[in-house]
Design a protein around this motif. Structure first.
Motif, PDB file in Angstrom:
ATOM      1  N   ARG A 139       0.823  -1.214   0.000  1.00 22.32           N
ATOM      2  CA  ARG A 139       0.000   0.000   0.000  1.00 22.32           C
ATOM      3  C   ARG A 139       0.854   1.260   0.000  1.00 22.32           C
ATOM      4  O   ARG A 139       0.337   2.370  -0.134  1.00 22.32           O
ATOM      5  N   LEU A 140       2.155   1.110   0.180  1.00 24.78           N
ATOM      6  CA  LEU A 140       3.046   2.269   0.175  1.00 24.78           C
ATOM      7  C   LEU A 140       3.031   2.955  -1.186  1.00 24.78           C
ATOM      8  O   LEU A 140       3.024   2.294  -2.231  1.00 24.78           O
ATOM      9  N   THR A 141       3.041   4.289  -1.146  1.00 23.40           N
ATOM     10  CA  THR A 141       3.152   5.087  -2.369  1.00 23.40           C
ATOM     11  C   THR A 141       4.285   6.089  -2.188  1.00 23.40           C
ATOM     12  O   THR A 141       4.743   6.329  -1.061  1.00 23.40           O
ATOM     13  N   PRO A 142       4.757   6.709  -3.274  1.00 19.78           N
ATOM     14  CA  PRO A 142       5.814   7.715  -3.141  1.00 19.78           C
ATOM     15  C   PRO A 142       5.419   8.886  -2.248  1.00 19.78           C
ATOM     16  O   PRO A 142       6.286   9.593  -1.727  1.00 19.78           O
ATOM     17  N   GLU A 143       4.111   9.094  -2.052  1.00 17.80           N
ATOM     18  CA  GLU A 143       3.658  10.203  -1.215  1.00 17.80           C
ATOM     19  C   GLU A 143       3.874   9.934   0.277  1.00 17.80           C
ATOM     20  O   GLU A 143       3.915  10.875   1.080  1.00 17.80           O
ATOM     21  N   HIS A 144       3.999   8.679   0.648  1.00 16.91           N
ATOM     22  CA  HIS A 144       4.199   8.355   2.064  1.00 16.91           C
ATOM     23  C   HIS A 144       5.628   8.688   2.488  1.00 16.91           C
ATOM     24  O   HIS A 144       6.588   8.210   1.887  1.00 16.91           O
ATOM     25  N   GLU A 145       5.725   9.501   3.543  1.00 19.79           N
ATOM     26  CA  GLU A 145       7.045   9.899   4.042  1.00 19.79           C
ATOM     27  C   GLU A 145       7.561   8.951   5.122  1.00 19.79           C
ATOM     28  O   GLU A 145       8.763   8.836   5.330  1.00 19.79           O
ATOM     29  N   MET A 146       6.658   8.288   5.826  1.00 18.13           N
ATOM     30  CA  MET A 146       7.029   7.334   6.860  1.00 18.13           C
ATOM     31  C   MET A 146       5.976   6.233   6.908  1.00 18.13           C
ATOM     32  O   MET A 146       4.854   6.410   6.436  1.00 18.13           O
ATOM     33  N   ALA A 147       6.365   5.095   7.509  1.00 16.16           N
ATOM     34  CA  ALA A 147       5.421   3.999   7.690  1.00 16.16           C
ATOM     35  C   ALA A 147       5.637   3.367   9.053  1.00 16.16           C
ATOM     36  O   ALA A 147       6.768   3.315   9.562  1.00 16.16           O
ATOM     37  N   VAL A 148       4.547   2.916   9.657  1.00 11.74           N
ATOM     38  CA  VAL A 148       4.590   2.215  10.938  1.00 11.74           C
ATOM     39  C   VAL A 148       3.962   0.850  10.698  1.00 11.74           C
ATOM     40  O   VAL A 148       2.764   0.754  10.406  1.00 11.74           O
ATOM     41  N   VAL A 149       4.770  -0.199  10.807  1.00 14.95           N
ATOM     42  CA  VAL A 149       4.328  -1.539  10.436  1.00 14.95           C
ATOM     43  C   VAL A 149       4.340  -2.452  11.658  1.00 14.95           C
ATOM     44  O   VAL A 149       5.379  -2.639  12.295  1.00 14.95           O
ATOM     45  N   GLU A 150       3.176  -2.982  11.976  1.00 13.82           N
ATOM     46  CA  GLU A 150       3.029  -3.887  13.115  1.00 13.82           C
ATOM     47  C   GLU A 150       3.355  -5.314  12.698  1.00 13.82           C
ATOM     48  O   GLU A 150       2.953  -5.766  11.614  1.00 13.82           O
ATOM     49  N   MET A 151       4.062  -6.032  13.564  1.00 15.23           N
ATOM     50  CA  MET A 151       4.442  -7.412  13.294  1.00 15.23           C
ATOM     51  C   MET A 151       4.040  -8.292  14.469  1.00 15.23           C
ATOM     52  O   MET A 151       4.456  -8.042  15.599  1.00 15.23           O
ATOM     53  N   GLY A 152       3.220  -9.301  14.207  1.00 17.11           N
ATOM     54  CA  GLY A 152       2.772 -10.211  15.250  1.00 17.11           C
ATOM     55  C   GLY A 152       3.345 -11.601  15.053  1.00 17.11           C
ATOM     56  O   GLY A 152       3.800 -11.959  13.967  1.00 17.11           O
ATOM     57  N   ALA A 153       3.301 -12.403  16.109  1.00 18.05           N
ATOM     58  CA  ALA A 153       3.820 -13.772  16.026  1.00 18.05           C
ATOM     59  C   ALA A 153       3.197 -14.625  17.105  1.00 18.05           C
ATOM     60  O   ALA A 153       2.836 -14.130  18.176  1.00 18.05           O
ATOM     61  N   ASN A 154       3.065 -15.915  16.824  1.00 18.21           N
ATOM     62  CA  ASN A 154       2.686 -16.873  17.860  1.00 18.21           C
ATOM     63  C   ASN A 154       3.544 -18.133  17.826  1.00 18.21           C
ATOM     64  O   ASN A 154       3.246 -19.099  18.514  1.00 18.21           O
ATOM     65  N   HIS A 155       4.609 -18.103  17.017  1.00 16.04           N
ATOM     66  CA  HIS A 155       5.565 -19.205  16.964  1.00 16.04           C
ATOM     67  C   HIS A 155       6.979 -18.648  16.790  1.00 16.04           C
ATOM     68  O   HIS A 155       7.154 -17.569  16.198  1.00 16.04           O
TER      69      HIS A 155
END
Length: 433
Positions: A139-155
């Motif tokens: 979903r990132l585009t050149p207009e995005h200056e920053m991104a916050v990406v959540e990462m989950g796990a159960n193993h």
């Protein structure tokens, strides 16, 4: 097809879907497999519904005369490789977020603060797994200056996989606690897996993490990294520290940068445990040039959703809804906060905690014991595991039994804490209460 060739198609059709029931016109369908379905079987359907291309990994579904079908070795890997390639082409600064509790709220708070100055992309809802993370990156585009990406796990190993897809520039582990013990095997397994984010950042020059300075588990595994710290301690070298002022029902707190002036923030979040999430967002905001006034504005205007630390006022009661998930650590924090809230009368509806494996009986009994000490006027326990506990509280098999009891008893005038694992479906209760 190579990733570079697939990327050329993506640049012309920059929207992906993995659900044949949701096929935006001109999008690319990835035929993923699940435990009970094979997306390859729905590739033609996706094309008929409007997708421009369908990526498949079973040769039997390929039709050479149809150039819209793209055959790859593994659709999931193709999706992940495409997302990483796209991320590299744009070079957007990315903050990776993981942790046992609070990662979704923290992610949203960070995004709210950064949005005061930047165009920010952040993970929608909790799309934080091996499929949701690459879809977020795409979903990132050149207009995005920053991104916050959540990462989950159960193993074990899952954060390593996600970090190698996201390639974050900065990272934050909100905390480590007892969750998904059935998958991780032990609390030590939780710490090791969450720490895989730190491991990735050590591979980068000047690997930087934002860290809760008083969390001994995180501090013990953060060696070799640049630390930007936050916490409650009154130390001048902290990027942000604070103190709780009130929590009845919303959290009000003060924070400051080093030895600077105090800022007071009235939030719309329930729970004193959320102060660490607030401080994390303030710390990150300061690091990226957000003014203290802008930080205060973002934190005070953030309204939680998705059944997380939110207050719902009905015609009969005031509900503290935290029913998206539950584990021993988060449930203990919620009960202790509820105990300390200067409101009355109080009622708690608490549902089973899932994925605790061999420790489940012990952990549920400890919660029941904590509830005994919390001086709550009325407690209802929901689920098979709580049904095995030794306590005098009223017990229910499932949410349907609770609904029936609500219709019969009609609780009124209570502050009601509602918390349990998502599978217990306690999020259905507010409309009844």
């Amino acid at each position: 097809m190579k990733t570079e060739d697939l990327y050329r198609i993506f640049t012309e059709h920059p929207q992906v879907t993995t659900d044949s029931r949701d096929c935006p016109s001109g999008s690319i369908f990835f035929a993923l497999k699940g435990t009970s379905f094979d997306g390859n079987a729905y590739a033609e359907t996706a094309l008929e519904k409007g997708c421009a291309y369908a990526v498949i990994d079973e040769k039997q579904y390929d039709k050479e005369e149809d150039g819209r079908l793209i055959l790859v070795d593994d659709c999931l890997k193709a999706l992940q490789d495409l997302a990483r390639h796209h991320r590299r082409q744009l070079g957007t600064k990315i903050i990776g977020v993981t942790g046992t509790n609070g990662k979704t709220t923290t992610k949203e708070l960070i995004a709210a603060v950064l949005a005061e100055k930047y165009n920010v992309l952040y993970t929608s809802g909790n799309f934080n797994n091996h499929i949701g993370v690459p879809k977020t990156l795409l979903r990132l585009t050149p207009e995005h200056e920053m991104a916050v990406v959540e990462m989950g796990a159960n193993h074990p190993g899952e954060i390593k996989i996600l970090a190698n897809i996201v390639e974050p520039d900065f990272g934050i582990i909100t905390n480590v606690g007892k969750a998904h013990l059935e998958g991780f095997g032990s609390f030590e397994g939780v710490v090791k897996t969450k720490g895989e984010l730190y491991d990735y950042l050590r591979t980068k020059k000047d690997g930087t993490v934002f860290i809760h300075n008083e969390n001994e588990y995180l501090m013990s595994i953060a060696h070799g990294l640049k630390l930007i710290r936050y916490g409650l301690a009154n130390r001048n070298d902290l990027c942000a520290h604070g103190r709780i002022m009130d929590c009845a029902p919303f959290l009000t707190f003060k924070w400051r940068h080093g030895a600077g002036e105090w800022n007071e923030v009235e939030t719309r979040l329930i729970g004193d445990y959320n102060i660490h999430n607030m401080l994390a967002a303030a710390c990150i905001g300061l690091t990226f040039g957000i003014s203290q006034e802008q930080i205060n504005h973002a934190l005070s205007h953030y309204i939680p959703q998705n059944n997380r630390s939110q207050l719902d006022v009905t015609a009969h009661n005031k509900l503290i809804v935290d029913a998206y998930n539950a584990n021993p650590t988060s449930l203990a924090a919620a009960i202790k906060n509820f105990r300390n809230m200067a409101v009355a009368p109080k009622m708690a509806i608490i549902g089973d905690m899932r994925e605790l494996g061999a420790t489940s009986r012990e952990e549920h009994q400890q919660v029941a014991d904590l509830l005994k000490e919390a001086n709550i006027d009325k407690v209802w326990l929901v689920g098979e595991e709580f049904g095995k506990t030794q306590s005098g509280f009223r017990k229910f098999k499932d949410v349907e039994e609770v609904k029936a009891a609500v219709r019969e008893d009609c609780p009124q005038g209570f502050y009601i804490l509602i918390k349990g694992s998502n599978g217990m479906r306690l999020s259905q209760l507010p409309e009844s209460l």
